[in-house]
Design a protein around this motif. Structure first.
Motif, PDB file in Angstrom:
ATOM      1  N   LEU A  24       0.825  -1.208   0.000  1.00 28.34           N
ATOM      2  CA  LEU A  24       0.000   0.000   0.000  1.00 28.34           C
ATOM      3  C   LEU A  24       0.861   1.261   0.000  1.00 28.34           C
ATOM      4  N   LEU A  27       1.859   1.978  -3.423  1.00 27.25           N
ATOM      5  CA  LEU A  27       0.733   2.484  -4.203  1.00 27.25           C
ATOM      6  C   LEU A  27       0.246   3.852  -3.734  1.00 27.25           C
ATOM      7  N   VAL A  29      -0.710   4.988  -0.589  1.00 24.62           N
ATOM      8  CA  VAL A  29      -1.711   5.153   0.461  1.00 24.62           C
ATOM      9  C   VAL A  29      -1.081   5.889   1.638  1.00 24.62           C
ATOM     10  N   ARG A  46       2.014   1.017 -10.388  1.00 21.32           N
ATOM     11  CA  ARG A  46       0.662   1.483 -10.071  1.00 21.32           C
ATOM     12  C   ARG A  46      -0.283   0.352  -9.700  1.00 21.32           C
ATOM     13  N   ARG A  47       0.086  -0.888  -9.983  1.00 25.65           N
ATOM     14  CA  ARG A  47      -0.767  -2.030  -9.670  1.00 25.65           C
ATOM     15  C   ARG A  47       0.096  -3.145  -9.096  1.00 25.65           C
ATOM     16  N   ALA A 149      -7.211  -0.031   1.619  1.00 24.81           N
ATOM     17  CA  ALA A 149      -7.021   0.125   0.175  1.00 24.81           C
ATOM     18  C   ALA A 149      -8.300   0.632  -0.480  1.00 24.81           C
ATOM     19  N   LEU A 154      -8.337   2.187  -4.266  1.00 19.47           N
ATOM     20  CA  LEU A 154      -7.586   1.201  -5.043  1.00 19.47           C
ATOM     21  C   LEU A 154      -8.452   0.064  -5.563  1.00 19.47           C
ATOM     22  N   PRO A 156      -9.657  -2.831  -4.268  1.00 17.79           N
ATOM     23  CA  PRO A 156      -8.972  -4.119  -4.098  1.00 17.79           C
ATOM     24  C   PRO A 156      -9.886  -5.301  -4.381  1.00 17.79           C
ATOM     25  N   SER A 199      -8.659  -3.009 -10.644  1.00 19.31           N
ATOM     26  CA  SER A 199      -8.130  -2.938  -9.283  1.00 19.31           C
ATOM     27  C   SER A 199      -6.638  -2.652  -9.299  1.00 19.31           C
ATOM     28  N   ARG A 200      -6.195  -1.852  -8.356  1.00 14.66           N
ATOM     29  CA  ARG A 200      -4.762  -1.587  -8.247  1.00 14.66           C
ATOM     30  C   ARG A 200      -4.093  -2.502  -7.227  1.00 14.66           C
ATOM     31  N   LEU A 201      -4.896  -3.241  -6.457  1.00 15.03           N
ATOM     32  CA  LEU A 201      -4.373  -4.255  -5.548  1.00 15.03           C
ATOM     33  C   LEU A 201      -5.232  -5.502  -5.696  1.00 15.03           C
ATOM     34  N   SER A 245       2.814  -2.803 -13.504  1.00 13.96           N
ATOM     35  CA  SER A 245       2.476  -3.601 -12.332  1.00 13.96           C
ATOM     36  C   SER A 245       3.653  -4.428 -11.833  1.00 13.96           C
TER      37      SER A 245
END
Length: 382
Positions: A24, A27, A29, A46-47, A149, A154, A156, A199-201, A245
């Motif tokens: 996180l 990314l 957070v 970014r992912r 997230a 993000l 998730p 989704s980024r996570l 990613s």
């Protein structure tokens, strides 16, 4: 390292609890720490896809090398980076999944064992079969990393077996994420790659190696086939990752085979049942809740019977040693009055308390050896 050497969990530095906070942080957070130091390595990513290969510990990677060329290329530095980190304690699946999902040590989130006594009762909470009682949001009160997230935008996603949707364990570990179906390697890969479009996570899970170890043992044809399936999943993920990613591969624990002559059954030995009111934990880490006034006698009896085969200690000593991380008062009574941590290849079965299948398993985990506690942190940047 000697696979039977004792390994303490490295919470806040190099543990499973540190994986999602570090991801996180990469990314963007706010407020998330980066104890694993991933920001420099993954700057611009970014992912992030995180996949957990159940049972494929750090010490199981070399025996799996012929079956897992992609994992081997990462582990040996040709395709990515690799280092061992630790699971939480006990080194068992429910504890590890909630440790990963919350980014917190077991003492804080409260899932401190596979089977736990519900304080004030004689009831046992089996965390794989647990549904809605006790309420997962009070039994495990911490917000998850997936909730954080989600709040950060993000979106998730967790890809796992649909039968676990809504289970107590899923709510405890994954609340805040969208859930996507995926059981076999190809389906998990497909679900994770599809989720990465929005989704980024994204997190995914594969149980095959752990299951094969339990049922057949390490190094068997079935175990090697399971390692090959794990490698297939990782290969498909790497082939399909978007350009911006990264993939993080971890496990929840390792395993070791236990021979027949290293298996004690507490329910067949009256010395081990005397003074014990409730039996919890699992075969490698037992929690004994004792009859009032009997703890000293139980300690003495178990130490005499197990000798060097286990560390037999009190709740207070185990907590003070830091195995669970900080344990708030609300969670203390979930740990037994007496804690039995098996060494070497010993297990303590409980035939009158647990399903017969447990006595037929070949490989076990849960204790503090390097073979169980050390897990891989494999990272590939697309």
């Amino acid at each position: 390292m000697d696979p039977f050497a004792t390994v303490e969990p490295r919470y806040g530095r190099e543990s499973l609890a540190d994986v999602l906070p570090s991801a996180l942080s990469v990314l963007g957070v706010p407020g998330e720490p980066d104890p694993l130091g991933l920001r420099a390595q993954l700057d611009g990513v970014r992912r992030i896809a995180v996949v957990l290969l159940d049972g494929l510990g750090w010490h199981q990677l070399p025996p799996a090398a012929a079956d897992a060329p992609t994992l081997t290329d990462i582990a040996e530095g040709r395709l990515g980076t690799a280092r061992p980190i630790t699971s939480g304690f006990p080194s068992t699946t429910p504890v590890s999944l909630v440790t990963l999902g919350t980014g917190a040590a077991p003492g804080r989130h409260g899932i401190v064992g596979f089977n736990l006594n519900r304080p004030g009762t004689d009831q046992i909470v089996n965390h794989l079969r647990w549904t809605d009682e006790p309420d997962p949001r009070t039994w495990q009160p911490l917000p998850t990393a997936f909730t954080r997230a989600h709040e950060a935008g993000l979106s998730p996603t967790v890809v796992t077996d649909p039968k676990f949707r809504g289970s107590g364990l899923s709510v405890s570990a994954f609340r805040g994420a969208r859930l996507g179906p995926g059981v076999e390697a190809d389906a998990v890969a497909e679900g994770m790659l599809a989720a990465l479009r929005e989704s980024r996570l994204v997190y995914g899970y594969l149980p095959d190696v752990d299951r094969a170890g339990h049922d057949f043992g390490l190094g068997t044809p079935q175990w090697h086939a399971a390692a090959s399936e794990a490698d297939r999943l990782v290969t498909r993920l790497l082939d399909g990752l978007p350009p911006d990613s990264a993939l993080i591969v971890v496990a929840d624990h390792g395993q070791l085979d236990v021979p027949a002559d290293r298996r004690l059954d507490l329910d067949r030995d009256p010395r081990l049942t005397a003074g014990v009111a409730v039996v919890a934990g699992e075969a490698r880490v037992r929690y004994l809740h004792t009859i009032p006034g009997a703890r000293g006698d139980v300690l003495a009896a178990w130490r005499a019977v197990l000798g060097d085969g286990a560390w037999v200690t009190t709740r207070e000593e185990a907590v003070a040693a830091g195995w669970f991380g900080p344990v708030p008062e609300s969670h203390l009574q979930r740990i037994g009055d007496v804690v039995v941590v098996c060494r070497d290849r010993w297990v303590v079965l409980a035939s009158a308390h647990e399903p017969p299948r447990l006595g037929t398993m070949v490989a076990f985990h849960g204790s503090s050896t390097a073979a169980e506690m050390e897990i891989p942190l494999l990272i590939v940047r697309r």
